[in-house]
Design a protein around this motif. Structure first.
Motif, PDB file in Angstrom:
ATOM      1  N   TYR A   1      16.887 -32.069  13.895  1.00  0.00           N
ATOM      2  CA  TYR A   1      15.696 -33.023  13.741  1.00  0.00           C
ATOM      3  C   TYR A   1      14.273 -33.117  15.081  1.00  0.00           C
ATOM      4  CZ  TYR A   1      12.639 -34.971  11.057  1.00  0.00           C
ATOM      5  OH  TYR A   1      10.682 -35.709  10.615  1.00  0.00           O
TER       6      TYR A   1
ATOM      7  N   ARG B   1      11.160 -31.964  15.238  1.00  0.00           N
ATOM      8  CA  ARG B   1      10.284 -32.483  14.344  1.00  0.00           C
ATOM      9  C   ARG B   1      10.077 -33.748  16.240  1.00  0.00           C
ATOM     10  NH1 ARG B   1       9.514 -30.597   9.761  1.00  0.00           N
ATOM     11  NH2 ARG B   1       9.222 -27.949   9.790  1.00  0.00           N
TER      12      ARG B   1
ATOM     13  N   LEU C   1      14.073 -25.489  11.340  1.00  0.00           N
ATOM     14  CA  LEU C   1      12.941 -26.204  11.362  1.00  0.00           C
ATOM     15  C   LEU C   1      11.499 -26.101  11.711  1.00  0.00           C
ATOM     16  CD1 LEU C   1      15.255 -29.526  11.417  1.00  0.00           C
ATOM     17  CD2 LEU C   1      13.559 -29.032   9.721  1.00  0.00           C
TER      18      LEU C   1
ATOM     19  N   PRO D   1       4.732 -25.169   8.251  1.00  0.00           N
ATOM     20  CA  PRO D   1       4.414 -25.885   7.811  1.00  0.00           C
ATOM     21  C   PRO D   1       3.222 -26.795   6.272  1.00  0.00           C
ATOM     22  CG  PRO D   1       3.659 -25.063   9.625  1.00  0.00           C
ATOM     23  CD  PRO D   1       3.705 -24.616   8.867  1.00  0.00           C
TER      24      PRO D   1
ATOM     25  N   GLU E   1       4.811 -28.612   4.009  1.00  0.00           N
ATOM     26  CA  GLU E   1       4.848 -30.703   4.633  1.00  0.00           C
ATOM     27  C   GLU E   1       3.720 -31.071   4.520  1.00  0.00           C
ATOM     28  OE1 GLU E   1       7.272 -31.316   7.715  1.00  0.00           O
ATOM     29  OE2 GLU E   1       8.827 -29.768   7.000  1.00  0.00           O
TER      30      GLU E   1
ATOM     31  N   ARG F   1       6.534 -40.378   4.689  1.00  0.00           N
ATOM     32  CA  ARG F   1       7.198 -39.451   6.218  1.00  0.00           C
ATOM     33  C   ARG F   1       8.052 -39.532   5.615  1.00  0.00           C
ATOM     34  NH1 ARG F   1       4.237 -38.724  11.134  1.00  0.00           N
ATOM     35  NH2 ARG F   1       4.376 -36.443  10.912  1.00  0.00           N
TER      36      ARG F   1
ATOM     37  N   LEU G   1      10.752 -35.886   4.571  1.00  0.00           N
ATOM     38  CA  LEU G   1      11.401 -36.040   4.952  1.00  0.00           C
ATOM     39  C   LEU G   1      12.748 -35.465   3.872  1.00  0.00           C
ATOM     40  CD1 LEU G   1      14.000 -35.550   7.687  1.00  0.00           C
ATOM     41  CD2 LEU G   1      14.171 -37.481   7.690  1.00  0.00           C
TER      42      LEU G   1
ATOM     43  N   THR H   1      11.521 -31.484   3.914  1.00  0.00           N
ATOM     44  CA  THR H   1      11.703 -30.548   4.343  1.00  0.00           C
ATOM     45  C   THR H   1      13.501 -30.492   4.461  1.00  0.00           C
ATOM     46  OG1 THR H   1      11.031 -32.382   6.102  1.00  0.00           O
ATOM     47  CG2 THR H   1      11.563 -30.835   6.958  1.00  0.00           C
TER      48      THR H   1
ATOM     49  N   THR I   1      10.829 -19.933   3.710  1.00  0.00           N
ATOM     50  CA  THR I   1      10.086 -20.931   4.212  1.00  0.00           C
ATOM     51  C   THR I   1       9.650 -20.749   5.445  1.00  0.00           C
ATOM     52  OG1 THR I   1      12.205 -21.661   5.682  1.00  0.00           O
ATOM     53  CG2 THR I   1      11.178 -22.611   3.106  1.00  0.00           C
TER      54      THR I   1
ATOM     55  N   ALA J   1       4.854 -27.192  12.472  1.00  0.00           N
ATOM     56  CA  ALA J   1       4.539 -28.350  11.781  1.00  0.00           C
ATOM     57  C   ALA J   1       4.364 -29.423  12.766  1.00  0.00           C
ATOM     58  CB  ALA J   1       6.152 -28.592  10.928  1.00  0.00           C
TER      59      ALA J   1
END
Lengths: 366, 567
Positions: B101, B105, B184, B189, B192, B202, B206, B210, B292, B300
Motif C-alpha cells: 500500500y 498509494r 493497487l 481509480p 475510489e 480515507r 481503504l 480498496t 478493476t 489512483a
C-alpha cells in the motif's frame, strides 16, 4: 509476367468454429484479366478478405480452383507464388531499415548484392522514398509506411499485386491522395491488381471492374458505371452510392411492365425492371409487390409542380453538393434529393413537389 | 522501372519445404511426453505401489498412504507442513500488505528502488539466508548475545517452527508485495474517486473499497507463498531441527531408505495440499468476479501528507533491511576471520574466498554447466511451444499449457522425486548423470521462457509473418529473420532469469546429484551441515551477487524494472 490472368472457380472457404462451422466464402467465381485493376468490395464479414488470402495462399481453400495463366495455383505454397501483397497494417518489419524491408524479397531470391541495391534504389525512387532508406518504420508517417509496403511488394516484379484494405488506417485526405497514387502506379506498371475495400467510393474511383460481395457470395460483377447505374439487387443498389427506395404495387397483377402505383397514389412506369431472388423477395413487406429505386441526383424537386407532394425536412450543404431530405407519403423513409446548386423557392420546412423520371427509375419486384 | 531489364528470377530459388517446422514439432512432442508428462504420471503411479514391487505386479494399493494414518512421524510432518505453511503465509501477508500500500498509494520517494530491492530475497536461495538467522539468532548468535547483554533476556531457540516460519515468511513475502502493489497501482481509480465524492473518509475507503477490490490479487499471492512454503526443503532442513515437514520427510525416505514409493506418496500428499489450497481460494472468491483494471490514463490518488510519507518510508525501509539482512550477514560472515558472537566480526580476512576459490571451482563449474545446458534447452523448447501456443496452431492448446506450467508450480522436491522414480529403472536410466539434473532443471523452469515469449509473440502482428511468407520465405526463414529477432529481448530476459535462478537451485538437485555432479547449492548445503559457515557464506555471497547482476541485465534487456520480471 506482370500481366497474369487469374481465374477463380467455385471457391469456398469454411472455418471450424467451436462445434460448428462458419462459411466465409460460398462458391465464388470470377476472372481477372491481365493488367486489370480488380476490386472486391463489400461490408465487413462478406468474405472479400478471405478470398484474397486464399488467392495469396495464406489460407487453404475448402473447395474450388484457382488458376493463373492457365496453371493451377492451389498446389503452389504461398512463398512460391511470386505475388506481392500490401496489408492494412502495413506489416513492415520494425527491426529492419526501410532499405532492408524493401530488399527482403530480393535477398530471398539470392540476387547479387549490387543487383539488389540497384533494384531497391529504383523502387524507392518510384515511390518517392529515397530520403528514408536508412530509417526504421517507426520513424515514418502512415502514408510513408504504406508506400514502403507497396515498394516491398513490387520490388521483385511479381505476377500479381494484392492489396488488403491498404488505406483503411489513413486519414480521409491521405486516403484520397494515396488511392490516386496507387491507381497511377498500377497504370504505369500494367500489373494485374486485386484490391479489397469496404469503401465504395474508393472502389468506384480506382477500379476497372469491381465485384460486390455479401455474406460470402459474389452478388454482382461489372464496371463501376454498370454497377452504379444497373445494380442487380437491392443490396447492391443500397451499398453503392445513395439510393431512394419507394414501396410499389403493380398496376396489373403479375405484369411488371404495366407500371406501379406508389403509396401516395402516383403512378410510374420505370424503364428498367429487375426480378428479385429468393431472400430479397421474401424480405419485401407483404403489401408490396416491389420497390422502386431512384438515385438522389435523378429526383426532380420543384416548389410548384410534380407528382408527389412533400415537405422539406432538411437541407445539407456538402461542399459542391446540396442534399435535401424530404418527407412524402410515397415512402416511409425520407427521400434524398441531390443538386449542385440550391433550388430557388425551397428551404427547410417548405412544401414542394417531387418528380421521378421513368428513365432513371428501376423497379425491383418479386 | 519503365524499361524492363532481364526478368528477376521470379520465384525464390530454393523451394523451402516446411521440414523445419515438422522436425521441431515432433521433437517438442517427444520431449514433452518423455520428460514432462512421463515422470509426473509415473510418480503418481508409484505412489500407489508397494515398495519393492513394480506397477504391473500385485496391483495398486494405498499402503504408502496408510502411513499417514498409522505413523506418528508422518502425521506430525503433515501437520507441521500445514501449520508452518499457513503461519508463514500469514506472517508474509502482514509484512507485505502495508508495504504494498505504501509503495502504490503514498508519495514516498525511491519507489522503484524499493521494489527492486524486494527482489533480492527472491533470487537468493532461501536456505542461504536460513543459516544467516543461525548466525544472528542462534545459540551464540550476534543478536542473541547482544540482547542478553542488554536485557538479560535469552531468546528462544531459532531452531524449530519459529525460525522456519520467520525464514520462510521473509523469503517469500516479496511475492505478495509485488503482486498486490501491482494490483493497487493498476486498479481503476474511478471507484475510489466516486466514494470520495460521496463523502467517505480515507480510512473508510481503504477498508470498504480498496482492500476488497484487491482481494483476488492478495488471495492469489498468498496461494503462491503457501505453495512455495510447503514445498521448500532448504529452510526446514537447516532451521527445522526436530521439526519435520513433508519435504524433509521425502528427503529422508530417499536418502535414508531409498523408498521411492513412500517418497512419491508423500509428494502426492504435498500436491494434494496445494490443490486443497487452490480450491479453498476459488471457493472464497466464487462470488467475486469484478474487473478493476479500467482503461484510464491516470492512476489512483496518492497520499501526500507528511505523516503518510514518514510512516511509509520508515516501514518500507525497515522491512527491506530485515529482508536483506540475511544476505548482508552472510556477506559479512564471509569476510570474518573470527566472529565469536560480538556485534561485528573481530577481524577480517579473505581466506574463506581463497579456500572457496581453490577447493570449490568444481561445484561452481558444475552449476554453470548444468544451468547453462538447461537454459539452452529451455530456450529452444520454450520458444517453439510459445509460438505454437501464441499463434493458436494447436487443437489441444490447453494440454500444452498445462504440461509446461504444472511443473512450475510444483515444489522442486516433487519434481526431483518424479525424475528419480521415472529414470531410476526401466527403459531409460539416467540417475547419477548430468542429464537427469539438466532435465529436471528444464522441467522446473521452461515455464519462465514459455510465458514471457508467448506474451511477446502475442504482441507481434501476425501479418508480419504473412508478409515474410508472401515475399518468398518459408517457415524456418520467417522464424529466423522476423520472429526471433523481434522476440529476442523476451527470450533473452527469460533465459537469464532461468539461468540465474537455476544456479542456486537445491530442492530438485538434492535428490538427483551424484558425487561427480555437485552443484554450488549442494556444496553450500554440505558446508552448512558441516558447520563451516564462513566458507558457506563466501560461496553464498558469490552466488547472490552473480545472480543479482544477471537479473539486472535481464531486466535492462527486457526493458522492464526488476520487479516486473517476477510478476
Amino acid at each position: 509476367m506482370a500481366h497474369a490472368a487469374l481465374s477463380v472457380r467455385n471457391l469456398a472457404k469454411e472455418f471450424a468454429v467451436g462445434a460448428g462451422k462458419v462459411v466465409a466464402v460460398d462458391g465464388v467465381s470470377f476472372d481477372v484479366r491481365g493488367g486489370e485493376f480488380f476490386t472486391m468490395l463489400g461490408p465487413s464479414g462478406c468474405g472479400k478478405t478471405t478470398t484474397l488470402r486464399v488467392i495469396a495462399g495464406l489460407e487453404q481453400a475448402t473447395r474450388g480452383e484457382i488458376t493463373i495463366d492457365g496453371r493451377d495455383f492451389m498446389a503452389v505454397p504461398p512463398q512460391l507464388r511470386n505475388i506481392g501483397m500490401v496489408f492494412q497494417s502495413y506489416a513492415l518489419f520494425p527491426h529492419l531499415t526501410i532499405f532492408e524491408n524493401v530488399a527482403y524479397g530480393l535477398r530471398l531470391r539470392k540476387l547479387p548484392a549490387g543487383e539488389i541495391d540497384r533494384r531497391v534504389a529504383s523502387t524507392l525512387a518510384l515511390l518517392q522514398l529515397e530520403p528514408y532508406a536508412a530509417r526504421h518504420p517507426s520513424g515514418l508517417s502512415g502514408g510513408q509506411q504504406q508506400r514502403v509496403s507497396i515498394a516491398r511488394a513490387l520490388v521483385y516484379e511479381p505476377t500479381m499485386l494484392l492489396l488488403d484494405e491498404p488505406l483503411a488506417n489513413l486519414d480521409a485526405k491521405l486516403r484520397v491522395m494515396m488511392r490516386e497514387e496507387i491507381r497511377a502506379l498500377q497504370r504505369r506498371l500494367g500489373i494485374t491488381t486485386l484490391y479489397v475495400t469496404h469503401d465504395q467510393e474508393e472502389a468506384t474511383a480506382v477500379s476497372d471492374r469491381l465485384a460486390v460481395f455479401d455474406r460470402g457470395r459474389l452478388i454482382q460483377l461489372g464496371t463501376p458505371e454498370e454497377i452504379y447505374a444497373r445494380p442487380q439487387t437491392l443490396f447492391v443498389a443500397d451499398f453503392i452510392g445513395r439510393a431512394n427506395f419507394l414501396p410499389a404495387r403493380l398496376v396489373v397483377r403479375g405484369s411488371p411492365s404495366s407500371g406501379v402505383a406508389l403509396p401516395n397514389g402516383a403512378s410510374l412506369r420505370p424503364e428498367r425492371v429487375v426480378r428479385l431472388d429468393g431472400a430479397e423477395a421474401a424480405a419485401l413487406p407483404a403489401t408490396d409487390d416491389g420497390t422502386v429505386m431512384i438515385r438522389p441526383e435523378h429526383v426532380a424537386l420543384d416548389p410548384k409542380e410534380g407528382d408527389i407532394a412533400c415537405r422539406v425536412q432538411r437541407m445539407q450543404l456538402l461542399g459542391g453538393l446540396i442534399r435535401y431530405s424530404v418527407r412524402a407519403d410515397a415512402s416511409p423513409a425520407d427521400i434524398l434529393v441531390e443538386v449542385t446548386r440550391p433550388l430557388p423557392g425551397i428551404a427547410e420546412g417548405s412544401g414542394a413537389f417531387l418528380r421521378i423520371p421513368a428513365a432513371d427509375a428501376v423497379l425491383y419486384h418479386r | 522501372m519503365t524499361v524492363r531489364s532481364a526478368p528477376v528470377t521470379g520465384v525464390p530459388r530454393t523451394a523451402e519445404l516446411d521440414w523445419a517446422a515438422w522436425m521441431l514439432g515432433i521433437a517438442v512432442v517427444v520431449i514433452a511426453l518423455v520428460f514432462l508428462v512421463y515422470p509426473l504420471v509415473n510418480a503418481m503411479l508409484l505412489a500407489f505401489v508397494k515398495n519393492g514391487e513394480d506397477a504391473g505386479g500385485s496391483g495398486l494399493t494405498f499402503a504408502n498412504f496408510a502411513r499417514f494414518f498409522t505413523a506418528a512421524s508422518y502425521q506430525r510432518a503433515l501437520w507441521n507442513s500445514v501449520y508452518s505453511g499457513l503461519a508463514a503465509t500469514a506472517l508474509a501477508t502482514v509484512i507485505a500488505l502495508p508495504m504494498a500500500y505504501a509503495v502504490a498509494r503514498t508519495e514516498i520517494p525511491h519507489r522503484g528502488l524499493i521494489s527492486a530491492m524486494t527482489v533480492v530475497p527472491l533470487i537468493s536461495p532461501p536456505f542461504i539466508g536460513a543459516y544467516a538467522w543461525i548466525i544472528l539468532l542462534g545459540k551464540n548468535g550476534t543478536v542473541t548475545q547482544w540482547l542478553h547483554a542488554l536485557t538479560g533476556w535469552t531468546l528462544p531457540t531459532i531452531y524449530g517452527p519459529p525460525g522456519v516460519i520467520l525464514a520462510l515468511a521473509l523469503s517469500y513475502f516479496p511475492y505478495i508485495f509485488l503482486i498486490v502493489q501491482g494490483a493497487l497501482a493498476a486498479a481503476d481509480p474511478h471507484v475510489e474517486e466516486a466514494a470520495r465524492m460521496a463523502g467517505a473518509s480515507r480510512a473508510r475507503i481503504l477498508r470498504t473499497i480498496t482492500l476488497p477490490l484487491v482481494f483476488p490479487a492478495i488471495g492469489a499471492a498468498m496461494l503462491i507463498v503457501f505453495i512455495k512454503s510447503i514445498g521448500d526443503f532448504g529452510v526446514p532442513s537447516i532451521l527445522g531441527g526436530e521439526f519435520q515437514v513433508l519435504p524433509t520427510l521425502i528427503y529422508y525416505q530417499i536418502h535414508g531408505y531409498f523408498n521411492l514409493n513412500a517418497a512419491s506418496a508423500i509428494a502426492m500428499v504435498n500436491v494434494l495440499l496445494t490443490l486443497v489450497a487452490m480450491a479453498a481460494l476459488s471457493w472464497i472468491h466464487r462470488h467475486r468476479n469484478f474487473a478493476t483494471i479500467g482503461g484510464t490514463s491516470h492512476a489512483a490518488a496518492r497520499h501526500s501528507g507528511k505523516s503518510a510519507r514518514v510512516f511509509g518510508n520508515v516501514y518500507c525501509w525497515l522491512v527491506i533491511l530485515i529482508a536483506i539482512l540475511p544476505q548482508l550477514v552472510i556477506a559479512l560472515a564471509s569476510f570474518a576471520r573470527r566472529w565469536p558472537g560480538t556485534m561485528l566480526p573481530e577481524s577480517y580476512t579473505l581466506d574463506h574466498y581463497r579456500a572457496v576459490w581453490s577447493q570449490l571451482t568444481s561445484p561452481i563449474a558444475n552449476s554453470l554447466v548444468l544451468a547453462g545446458a538447461a537454459t539452452a534447452l529451455c530456450i529452444v523448447f520454450g520458444t517453439v511451444t510459445a509460438y505454437a501456443s501464441a499463434r493458436d496452431r494447436l487443437r489441444a492448446r490447453w494440454a500444452l499449457d498445462l504440461t509446461i506450467m504444472l511443473p512450475f508450480v510444483l515444489p522442486g522436491l516433487v519434481v526431483g522425486v518424479a525424475y528419480l522414480t521415472a529414470f531410476n529403472s526401466g527403459p531409460l536410466v539416467l540417475t547419477g548423470t548430468a542429464l537427469i539434473i539438466v532435465l529436471a532443471y528444464f522441467t522446473r523452469r521452461v515455464a519462465f521462457i514459455f510465458r514471457s515469449v508467448a506474451t511477446a509473440i502475442g504482441q507481434i502482428d501476425p501479418k508480419l509473418e504473412d508478409a515474410s511468407t508472401i515475399c518468398g520465405a518459408g517457415w524456418g526463414t520467417t522464424m529466423r529473420c522476423v520472429l526471433v529477432p523481434l522476440a529476442a529481448p523476451a527470450i533473452l530476459a527469460g533465459a537469464i532469469l532461468v539461468f540465474s535462478t537455476l544456479i542456486g537451485e537445491i530442492s530438485a538437485t538434492v535428490l538427483l546429484y551424484s558425487a561427480k555432479w555437485k552443484t554450488i547449492s549442494i556444496a553450500i548445503y554440505e558446508l552448512v551441515l558441516g558447520d563451516q559457515l564462513a566458507q558457506a557464506s563466501a560461496i553464498g555471497t558469490i552466488t547472490t551477487v552473480m545472480t543479482l547482476f544477471l537479473v539486472l541485465v535481464a531486466s535492462r534487456l527486457a526493458g522492464k524494472n526488476m520487479a516486473e520480471l517476477f510478476r
